[in-house]
Design a protein around this motif. Sequence first.
Motif, short mmCIF file in Angstrom:
data_model
loop_
_atom_site.label_atom_id
_atom_site.label_comp_id
_atom_site.label_asym_id
_atom_site.label_seq_id
_atom_site.Cartn_x
_atom_site.Cartn_y
_atom_site.Cartn_z
N THR A 1 -2.92 4.25 7.58
CA THR A 1 -3.92 3.57 6.67
C THR A 1 -5.06 3.41 7.31
OG1 THR A 1 -4.08 1.81 6.76
CG2 THR A 1 -2.46 2.18 4.83
N GLU B 1 -3.05 1.62 -3.33
CA GLU B 1 -3.01 0.21 -3.49
C GLU B 1 -1.43 -0.67 -4.46
OE1 GLU B 1 -3.94 -2.97 -1.30
OE2 GLU B 1 -5.64 -0.98 -0.85
N THR C 1 1.01 -1.54 -0.05
CA THR C 1 0.08 -0.43 0.10
C THR C 1 0.62 1.26 -0.07
OG1 THR C 1 -0.48 -0.18 2.16
CG2 THR C 1 -1.72 -0.93 1.47
#
Length: 185
Positions: A50, A185, A19
């Motif tokens: 995140t 991503e 990520t």
Amino acid sequence: MLKSLTLIAALVAGPAFATGLDITVSGEANGVVHIDLFDDVAPGHVEQITKLASEGAYDNVVFHRVIDGFMAQTGDVQYGKMGAADFSMQMAGRGGSTYPDLKAEFSDQSFDTGVVGMARSQNPNSANAQFFIMFAPAPHLDGQYTVVGKVTSGMDVVNQIKRGTGPNGAVIGEPDVMTSVTVTE
């Protein structure tokens, strides 16, 4: 055998990431900074960062401590979010999030230019939401702070962030801001 050696070489080459973050910065610096997050090096810290980014907690958070030749610090979602009721440049850097502090995830990753580390108090297990981006290598931080990622594009934007002129690099006047932080991503 060759396939196994290639896999081992790839693993030894550096941390893996799954990520990242895209940070849109405005102020003296304007542009997008992309950070690859090291899920395998600091999984707990990456999960918290995140989560906060996905919730919009980092949007409109200021760079409150910026020391030329060292680093730019941001991420105080409690006191450093412009427009919020608790916003205060004098308090920015003292707050965290509503989530618990994190246990240190020290590694052998070096604090080189562009590396992203988690800010904390003197307690190694006190990182929460704040992070910093290195302007230059700082080997004295190695093994003392958790490395969470590295800037892979937009270092030119980072280098333009308004420097602090107050005590300990505190930004005086209008700070640069992370206008949006999104998970990639």
